[in-house]
Motif scaffolding. Sequence first.
Motif, PDB file in Angstrom:
ATOM      1  N   GLU A 149       0.825  -1.204   0.000  1.00  0.00           N
ATOM      2  CA  GLU A 149       0.000   0.000   0.000  1.00  0.00           C
ATOM      3  C   GLU A 149       0.863   1.259   0.000  1.00  0.00           C
ATOM      4  OE1 GLU A 149      -2.442  -0.563   3.411  1.00  0.00           O
ATOM      5  OE2 GLU A 149      -3.886  -1.840   2.357  1.00  0.00           O
ATOM      6  N   GLU A 150       1.925   1.242   0.788  1.00  0.00           N
ATOM      7  CA  GLU A 150       2.771   2.438   0.914  1.00  0.00           C
ATOM      8  C   GLU A 150       3.564   2.723  -0.358  1.00  0.00           C
ATOM      9  OE1 GLU A 150       5.088   1.520   4.367  1.00  0.00           O
ATOM     10  OE2 GLU A 150       3.335   1.537   5.683  1.00  0.00           O
ATOM     11  N   GLU A 151       3.992   1.674  -1.046  1.00  0.00           N
ATOM     12  CA  GLU A 151       4.827   1.849  -2.239  1.00  0.00           C
ATOM     13  C   GLU A 151       4.065   1.636  -3.538  1.00  0.00           C
ATOM     14  OE1 GLU A 151       7.841   3.028  -2.284  1.00  0.00           O
ATOM     15  OE2 GLU A 151       7.998   3.127  -0.089  1.00  0.00           O
ATOM     16  N   ASN A 152       2.759   1.397  -3.421  1.00  0.00           N
ATOM     17  CA  ASN A 152       1.902   1.228  -4.595  1.00  0.00           C
ATOM     18  C   ASN A 152       2.399   0.102  -5.507  1.00  0.00           C
ATOM     19  OD1 ASN A 152      -0.283   1.757  -6.252  1.00  0.00           O
ATOM     20  ND2 ASN A 152       0.775   3.346  -7.418  1.00  0.00           N
ATOM     21  N   VAL A 153       2.645  -1.062  -4.900  1.00  0.00           N
ATOM     22  CA  VAL A 153       3.022  -2.241  -5.675  1.00  0.00           C
ATOM     23  C   VAL A 153       2.093  -3.393  -5.290  1.00  0.00           C
ATOM     24  CG1 VAL A 153       5.432  -1.542  -5.917  1.00  0.00           C
ATOM     25  CG2 VAL A 153       4.769  -3.016  -4.010  1.00  0.00           C
TER      26      VAL A 153
END
Length: 202
Positions: A149-153
């Motif tokens: 979620e934090e790194e959009n992966v």
Amino acid sequence: MGVGLLAACGGSASLPSVPSGSTVLTFGDSVTFGTGAESGEDWPTRLAAMTHWSVVNAGVPGDTAEAATNRIQSLLDEHRPSLVIIELGGNDFLRRRPASAVKENLRRIVKAAKAARAGVVLVAVPELSLLGVVTGKPADSPIYEQLGEEENVPVIDEVFSDILGQPELCADNIHPNAQGRQRMAEGIFQGLKAVGLVASGG
């Protein structure tokens, strides 16, 4: 087998497909390397057959997310992959490293791959827990969902933990057997397909 995919902002990921023949780096530990496997039985080789990608198996037995931060850049420079699939953290958990530290090591690897203009996918790894031992149902460490979620992966979850919860698919407590490796390749393939990285019909 349960396969969940997580994207930032709670939306479903939709990513450009990776064409046949593209170089894909599978970056992990002994599970990726294929410890105990016959030639061609490791999950990256099986995934290559399913996708028609040129898959580089960069699994190192005993590797940790901490140590792997020191080898990712040279592999990115050498292979210039279109996609990096990261399966790391199990050995860190066995060494009782804090989950927060493992997460930050994985973040460094994710950021290095992104800086090299590669797509990134995380494969969630089970955490050590008394509940998992008692129930025989290992559960993914929450750091993978958080980092996705934090790194959009995208994160492929419940594949590895599901295999380790079925003794008939395991060579030991931490490694899939031949059938388990096939199931892992299939689960990862379906996860990649669900987010669009494998073209329909691939």
